[in-house]
Design a protein around this motif. Structure first.
Motif, mmCIF file in Angstrom:
data_model
loop_
_atom_site.group_PDB
_atom_site.id
_atom_site.type_symbol
_atom_site.label_atom_id
_atom_site.label_comp_id
_atom_site.label_asym_id
_atom_site.label_seq_id
_atom_site.Cartn_x
_atom_site.Cartn_y
_atom_site.Cartn_z
ATOM 1 N N UNK A 267 47.092 43.487 38.244
ATOM 2 C CA UNK A 267 48.458 44.120 37.981
ATOM 3 C C UNK A 267 49.824 43.413 38.594
ATOM 4 N N UNK A 268 49.530 42.682 39.757
ATOM 5 C CA UNK A 268 50.347 41.666 40.462
ATOM 6 C C UNK A 268 50.359 40.614 39.511
ATOM 7 N N UNK A 269 49.406 39.808 39.059
ATOM 8 C CA UNK A 269 49.456 38.628 38.315
ATOM 9 C C UNK A 269 50.076 38.867 36.914
ATOM 10 N N UNK A 270 49.713 40.349 36.397
ATOM 11 C CA UNK A 270 50.326 40.549 34.962
ATOM 12 C C UNK A 270 51.867 40.587 35.289
ATOM 13 N N UNK B 47 39.158 40.439 33.062
ATOM 14 C CA UNK B 47 38.688 41.449 32.301
ATOM 15 C C UNK B 47 37.209 41.807 31.924
ATOM 16 N N UNK B 48 36.501 40.927 32.136
ATOM 17 C CA UNK B 48 35.112 41.379 31.876
ATOM 18 C C UNK B 48 34.624 41.999 33.015
ATOM 19 N N UNK B 49 35.059 41.816 34.457
ATOM 20 C CA UNK B 49 34.680 42.723 35.535
ATOM 21 C C UNK B 49 35.283 44.201 35.445
ATOM 22 N N UNK B 50 36.629 44.142 35.066
ATOM 23 C CA UNK B 50 37.289 45.434 34.877
ATOM 24 C C UNK B 50 36.323 46.143 33.849
ATOM 25 N N UNK B 51 36.016 45.464 32.523
ATOM 26 C CA UNK B 51 35.335 46.331 31.641
ATOM 27 C C UNK B 51 33.703 46.724 32.201
ATOM 28 N N UNK B 52 33.229 45.951 32.846
ATOM 29 C CA UNK B 52 32.133 46.068 33.498
ATOM 30 C C UNK B 52 31.903 47.282 34.544
ATOM 31 N N UNK C 44 40.209 52.651 29.271
ATOM 32 C CA UNK C 44 39.634 51.383 29.587
ATOM 33 C C UNK C 44 40.202 50.153 28.791
ATOM 34 N N UNK C 45 40.570 50.218 27.749
ATOM 35 C CA UNK C 45 41.298 49.008 27.185
ATOM 36 C C UNK C 45 42.683 48.689 27.796
ATOM 37 N N UNK C 46 43.347 49.704 28.253
ATOM 38 C CA UNK C 46 44.727 49.494 29.189
ATOM 39 C C UNK C 46 44.331 48.529 30.307
ATOM 40 N N UNK C 47 43.272 49.262 30.935
ATOM 41 C CA UNK C 47 43.203 48.412 32.330
ATOM 42 C C UNK C 47 42.466 46.978 31.850
#
Length: 238
Positions: free
Chosen positions: A115-118, A168-173, A152-155
């Motif tokens: 979130x900080x990077x975003x 995003x791969x880690x967040x999705x996993x 899930x898509x939002x995060x």
């Protein structure tokens, strides 16, 4: 002190030789390996050793095995790596005391960072996409499966704004690994509206390019969710 020489199984030798050829570039991503018979002849071993070596490479995510075809070297991606960990990760969460709490702590640490990077890197297009996802999320409030999918898509989208494909791969996993936990949490009575409001606060901070605010909003969102989950578990066991 000299250690005794350890005897290795034949398939391990085949595995290591194939792995070395893959690492050296002799077999490029998407290239097929020699057939089982060709490998048997080349290394002077039986079919069981070749098959076991190929299965070990498959379990490691190095090659793909499709029935009736020769093994193929896979294109390395973060998604493939995460998928290889899925079964073990879900088993860990279900069987090890304290694993879920550790997992939730990891998620808070990771997603406050994304979130900080975003907030630092988001373009107007990124922000518009996040707001569209929230709108779709709100429209799906009566559809349990779609609501969870869009959560899930939002995060995942926030993680993707970083520009680092691993995030995003880690967040999705992580979302998939702990899907049982998320289902009861996201669909708890009254949780849907609260989730949407919290998502809006996160996006507002990202749109304002406020890294600290985005991280704080994400942390509050995830910690509220974790607290709600503990309440659900307590109510279900009392």
């Amino acid at each position: 002190m000299n250690e005794p020489i350890r005897r290795r199984k034949i398939f391990q030798e085949v595995h290591d030789r194939l792995m070395e050829r893959i690492r050296s570039g002799a077999f490029q991503p998407n290239a097929q390996l020699p057939s089982e018979r060709e490998l048997m002849e080349e290394y002077g071993v039986g079919r069981p050793a070749v098959r076991e070596a190929l299965q070990a490479l498959h379990r490691s995510g190095v090659v793909e095995i499709v029935h009736g075809e020769r093994a193929r070297v896979v294109v390395p991606t973060a998604e493939r790596l995460m998928s290889q960990l899925a079964t073990g990760a879900m088993h860990l969460l279900r069987t090890q005391a304290g694993a879920l709490e550790h997992f939730k702590e990891l998620r808070v640490f990771l997603e406050t960072g994304t979130a900080r990077l975003a907030a630092e890197r988001a373009s107007e297009e990124d922000i518009a996409k996040l707001r569209l996802t929230i709108a779709r999320h709100r429209a799906a409030i009566a559809n349990a499966e779609r609501f969870i999918e869009l959560d899930n898509a939002f995060h995942r989208e926030i993680a993707g704004i970083s520009g680092n494909p691993i995030f995003p791969s880690i967040v999705d996993a992580m979302f998939q690994w702990a899907s049982e936990y998320y289902r009861s949490l996201v669909r708890a009575p009254g949780a849907e509206a609260l989730t949407l409001a919290e998502h809006e606060r996160i996006v507002d901070a990202i749109a304002a390019h406020d890294p600290a605010g985005a991280a704080s909003a994400m942390e509050a969102h995830l910690n509220r969710a974790n607290k709600l989950y503990r309440q659900i578990i307590t109510a279900s066991t009392s």
